[in-house]
Scaffold this active site. Sequence first.
Site, PDB file in Angstrom:
ATOM      1  N   THR A  51       8.003   0.539   2.930  1.00  0.00           N
ATOM      2  CA  THR A  51       8.279   1.928   2.577  1.00  0.00           C
ATOM      3  C   THR A  51       9.561   2.025   1.762  1.00  0.00           C
ATOM      4  OG1 THR A  51       7.225   2.846   4.526  1.00  0.00           O
ATOM      5  CG2 THR A  51       8.888   4.190   3.501  1.00  0.00           C
ATOM      6  N   PHE A  79       0.812  -1.223   0.000  1.00  0.00           N
ATOM      7  CA  PHE A  79       0.000   0.000   0.000  1.00  0.00           C
ATOM      8  C   PHE A  79       0.847   1.276   0.000  1.00  0.00           C
ATOM      9  CE2 PHE A  79       0.478   1.215   4.425  1.00  0.00           C
ATOM     10  CZ  PHE A  79       0.008   2.507   4.481  1.00  0.00           C
ATOM     11  N   LYS A  80       2.125   1.155   0.363  1.00  0.00           N
ATOM     12  CA  LYS A  80       2.999   2.328   0.366  1.00  0.00           C
ATOM     13  C   LYS A  80       3.059   2.987  -1.019  1.00  0.00           C
ATOM     14  CE  LYS A  80       4.557   1.625   4.655  1.00  0.00           C
ATOM     15  NZ  LYS A  80       3.804   0.420   5.063  1.00  0.00           N
ATOM     16  N   ASP A  81       2.818   2.185  -2.063  1.00  0.00           N
ATOM     17  CA  ASP A  81       2.834   2.746  -3.424  1.00  0.00           C
ATOM     18  C   ASP A  81       1.764   3.821  -3.611  1.00  0.00           C
ATOM     19  OD1 ASP A  81       4.911   1.149  -4.494  1.00  0.00           O
ATOM     20  OD2 ASP A  81       3.519  -0.505  -4.831  1.00  0.00           O
ATOM     21  N   LEU A 101       3.632   6.802  -2.191  1.00  0.00           N
ATOM     22  CA  LEU A 101       5.004   7.028  -2.656  1.00  0.00           C
ATOM     23  C   LEU A 101       5.117   7.114  -4.173  1.00  0.00           C
ATOM     24  CD1 LEU A 101       6.852   5.028   0.070  1.00  0.00           C
ATOM     25  CD2 LEU A 101       7.234   7.433  -0.498  1.00  0.00           C
TER      26      LEU A 101
END
Length: 499
Positions: free
Chosen positions: A146, A111-113, A116
């Site tokens: 991350t 989900f960091k995408d 980011l």
Amino acid sequence: MELLYKSTRNADEKVTASQAILKGLADGGGLFVPEEIPSLDTDLDDLAKMTYQETAYLVMSKFLTDFTEEELKSCIASAYDSKFDTEEIAPLVSAGGAYYLELFHGATIAFKDMALSILPHLLITAAKKNHVTNEIVILTATSGDTGKAALAGFADVEGTKIIVFYPKHGVSPIQEKQMVTQKGENTFVIGIHGNFDQAQSGVKKMFSDASLAKAMGDAGYQFSSANSINIGRLVPQIVYYVYAYAKLYANGEIAKGERINITVPTGNFGNILAAFYAKQMGLPIAKLICASNENKVLYDFFSTGIYDKNREFMLTSSPSMDILISSNLERLIYRIAGNDAKKNAEFMKALISDGRYEITEAMKDQLKDFYGNYATEEETARMIRELYEETGYVTDTHTAVAAGVYRKYKEETADNDVKTIIVSTASPYKFTRSVMNAIYQNKYDFMTDFELVDELSKISGVEIPQAIEEIRSAKELHDCVCEADEMESIVKKILNIEE
Ligand SMILES: *Cc1c(COP(=O)(O)O)cnc(C)c1O
């Protein structure tokens, strides 16, 4: 109207959105928070027709008011494109009596995408707006996801360098492989002998070190952060809650204004805080269900009002949630302390000196939006297995923690009717061994990681993501390992700054 951002530890520090994104952390170590939460005044019937990108513009333009429409739309278009393997960007899947909001369709399958992918564009735009000529050095501590998402986002972005520290023995083999195979002249990946909290503390220390900042400035550099404390990560995360709610409505799953629960597998408290902000904006959310693994600091906090990190650090099968200091909780503490920077600073001081603080009864009363619980390793594995056996749907370990906690929530509260979104934060392929061990009770544990990947593909019918295929044969390009107290000297060496 311009929305400014204030530090949670210093009432006098006020900056624009673009300055807050550039700085990452406020001067006194505080976090930036918007002076007020804008309201979502668009009619749901209009929201329901919007694409992800249109929803992103609608939400983000309310928070990042010093970006022009053209700037913001260009950032959004560059971020949410074919890097994602579905046009929906964040699809909802109904399984086992809940809706899984899949936030893992981006480049690094976590989900960091979601944030980011856009942060580098916001940051470069912010630098231009503020006439920054220094090269920007992104300094990041990662519990696994991350790091790779930030590396992928910043690789070869002109005017930036990115340095990532990760706990050498605290990430999954696939997570590590993803990071150490990262290409890009401006990327640096370092394993530390220590855990995530040590990596994060080391990074925070460098951020607030005035003499280091001076040496950096003299050499033509300045730090910025890609960690979830950056408001440029938090704001894009509000988007998918609005989008998901509108999609449920568009698909006829909920009525207009119907309240839903949201369950979030939580580590640094960034993702769930974004859901809380969505609720403050007016999105009809009933409970925010905060799910922890065996590092259950947040569960204890929600049940007792005492935040206490003095405890054993557990390595679990959901490593991205192996965290004892949930940095973004500070933004909630600040808010329930009546937006009082002085009071909040005292709690944070106690956290640094004693590793704990206790909030007041009046503050506790304001936590009614939240429900906290945790899932043990065994409960998490059982959740993966049962959901697979009952529905054929395979979740990763982090998502399974959330699903397990949602099950406990229903048992405890008998709140069975309110429709619930479970936030699905990683592809099962990112944690293949744990997932396969859960389903087959270790029967295939002798296989290599990639044999397991092939096996998972067979049983789930889900195509192996590009991010996994890529690293099968990729060369390891980074092999630097250091002690936790050597982080600063490594950074200086990379930047050619004299000790
Ligand atoms: C980062 C991460 C989390 C925790 O999110 P926070 O915003 O830090 O609470 C949960 N699951 C996965 C897979 C993650 O990468």
